[in-house]
Scaffold this motif. Structure first.
Motif, PDB file in Angstrom:
ATOM      1  N   THR A 112       0.753  -1.157   0.059  1.00 51.40           N
ATOM      2  CA  THR A 112       0.080  -0.025   0.034  1.00 51.40           C
ATOM      3  C   THR A 112       0.933   1.311  -0.104  1.00 51.40           C
ATOM      4  O   THR A 112       2.218   1.149   0.245  1.00 51.40           O
ATOM      5  CB  THR A 112      -0.906   0.009   1.038  1.00 51.40           C
ATOM      6  N   GLY A 114       2.464   4.042   1.878  1.00 53.79           N
ATOM      7  CA  GLY A 114       2.803   4.309   3.308  1.00 53.79           C
ATOM      8  C   GLY A 114       3.350   3.004   4.055  1.00 53.79           C
ATOM      9  O   GLY A 114       3.581   3.051   5.176  1.00 53.79           O
ATOM     10  N   ASP A 134       1.696   5.379   8.210  1.00 49.89           N
ATOM     11  CA  ASP A 134       0.141   5.310   7.962  1.00 49.89           C
ATOM     12  C   ASP A 134      -0.011   4.769   6.659  1.00 49.89           C
ATOM     13  O   ASP A 134       0.655   5.230   5.548  1.00 49.89           O
ATOM     14  CB  ASP A 134      -0.581   6.295   8.616  1.00 49.89           C
ATOM     15  N   THR A 135      -1.085   3.812   6.430  1.00 56.77           N
ATOM     16  CA  THR A 135      -1.040   3.296   4.896  1.00 56.77           C
ATOM     17  C   THR A 135      -2.486   4.005   4.377  1.00 56.77           C
ATOM     18  O   THR A 135      -3.307   4.539   5.168  1.00 56.77           O
ATOM     19  CB  THR A 135      -1.220   1.819   4.981  1.00 56.77           C
ATOM     20  N   GLY A 136      -2.477   3.796   3.010  1.00 61.24           N
ATOM     21  CA  GLY A 136      -3.757   4.320   2.207  1.00 61.24           C
ATOM     22  C   GLY A 136      -3.458   3.713   0.918  1.00 61.24           C
ATOM     23  O   GLY A 136      -2.675   3.262   0.409  1.00 61.24           O
ATOM     24  N   TRP A 139      -3.326   7.285  -3.592  1.00 63.60           N
ATOM     25  CA  TRP A 139      -2.263   8.147  -3.549  1.00 63.60           C
ATOM     26  C   TRP A 139      -2.420   9.607  -3.011  1.00 63.60           C
ATOM     27  O   TRP A 139      -1.970  10.048  -2.203  1.00 63.60           O
ATOM     28  CB  TRP A 139      -1.278   7.971  -4.673  1.00 63.60           C
ATOM     29  N   TRP A 142      -3.815   9.877   0.474  1.00 66.82           N
ATOM     30  CA  TRP A 142      -2.716   9.560   1.372  1.00 66.82           C
ATOM     31  C   TRP A 142      -1.512  10.574   1.384  1.00 66.82           C
ATOM     32  O   TRP A 142      -1.175  10.872   2.501  1.00 66.82           O
ATOM     33  CB  TRP A 142      -2.061   8.204   0.983  1.00 66.82           C
ATOM     34  N   GLU A 145      -2.923  13.901   3.359  1.00 68.83           N
ATOM     35  CA  GLU A 145      -2.929  13.375   4.570  1.00 68.83           C
ATOM     36  C   GLU A 145      -1.698  13.075   5.511  1.00 68.83           C
ATOM     37  O   GLU A 145      -1.715  13.620   6.668  1.00 68.83           O
ATOM     38  CB  GLU A 145      -4.130  12.215   4.846  1.00 68.83           C
ATOM     39  N   HIS A 146      -0.924  12.407   4.956  1.00 69.09           N
ATOM     40  CA  HIS A 146       0.200  11.859   5.758  1.00 69.09           C
ATOM     41  C   HIS A 146       1.568  12.320   5.381  1.00 69.09           C
ATOM     42  O   HIS A 146       2.460  12.179   5.964  1.00 69.09           O
ATOM     43  CB  HIS A 146       0.191  10.253   5.674  1.00 69.09           C
TER      44      HIS A 146
END
Length: 288
Positions: A112, A114, A134-136, A139, A142, A145-146
């Motif tokens: 994934t 992240g 953290d994963t998502g 793309w 993610w 956010e991260h």
């Protein structure tokens, strides 16, 4: 006990080999000579999770067709011991080889966006800055956010980024779905691929060091490679694109992918990096 003496002790304990001297080569990195011949590198981390993150990253990146990385000889909660790579000079053939190998590494993929390397911590590091894995599955969401929002908040809280400038970065996050280009599967990234982490070696190859590996977008590694300049970068990119073609518009998306490292530098060092991050955000928005 001096730092050099500590490094020799750690190298001996973690490799089971006697040492014959040591010399600092910068920061927390010390070369330790082995009594049996050869040299290892002892690298000290202040955070135990940083040791685990780098060990897991090096092991995850050690793909036969990818760029070579140093082999880990041993580690504990503080020290990482790995093979020394004899430095050499950059060359066009080595750059082309790097491009092809980097394309092969990215193509091995990640579960994934992240995703941490197997056995690596979720709370990892990029240089001296924390980086949470953290994963998502998507793309743009993610990345916003991260990889953008947390560092914008930290920079604002530290007074390194003005509220008006943060609003420009927030606009990028809001429009990331349209800025991101065609969808791609997660790639296996080095994660901190600035030119200082490309070691042109005596064996005629380009080795990768100091990774912050995770699942991400392959254009992020390439954009970071361009951020502070890289020897023969045009050869690297041409060889990469020939091996595994890049998506249309990738050059225009370079500023977008440079936002993460620029924001990390803003958090760590402030100053002109904040201006560079805002300039990159505005450049990314002009592509929309």
């Amino acid at each position: 006990m001096s730092r050099i003496a500590q490094a020799r002790t750690a190298a001996a304990q973690l490799t089971g080999l006697a040492t014959d001297g040591a010399q600092a080569i910068g920061g927390h990195v010390i070369e330790v000579d082995l009594a049996c011949g050869g040299t290892v590198v002892a690298k000290r981390h202040d955070e135990p999770s940083a040791v685990l993150a780098e060990v897991a990253s090096l092991e995850w990146l050690a793909e036969p067709d990818g760029p070579p990385v140093p082999q880990v000889r041993g580690h504990d909660h503080e020290w990482l011991i790995m093979d020394q790579v004899e430095p050499g000079r950059s060359s066009a053939p080595a750059a082309e080889d790097l491009g092809r190998r980097l394309a092969a590494l990215h193509a091995t993929g990640a579960p994934t966006f992240g995703a941490a390397p197997p056995g690596g911590p979720v709370d990892a590091w990029i240089g001296l800055a924390p980086m949470r894995n953290d994963t998502g599955e998507d793309w743009p969401a993610w990345f916003a956010e991260h990889r953008i929002a947390p560092y914008v908040r930290s920079a604002v809280d530290a007074g390194s980024l003005e509220a008006d400038d943060a609003a420009v970065l927030d606009e990028v996050c809001a429009k990331l779905d349209s800025l991101a280009g065609q969808r791609e599967s997660p790639s296996r990234l080095h994660g901190d691929l600035w030119n200082g982490n490309v070691l042109w070696a005596a064996d005629g190859r380009a080795w990768l060091i100091d990774p912050a590996a995770h699942g991400g977008h392959r254009e992020s590694d390439l954009a970071m490679l361009a951020l502070f300049g890289c020897a023969h970068l045009d050869r690297v990119l041409a060889a990469y694109d020939e091996a595994v073609p890049l998506a249309d518009g990738w050059r225009e998306r370079v500023p977008l992918h440079q936002l993460f490292p620029l924001l990390v530098h803003t958090v760590l060092f402030g100053g002109g990096y904040a201006r560079s991050a805002v300039a990159a955000a505005r450049a990314a928005l002009r592509v929309a």
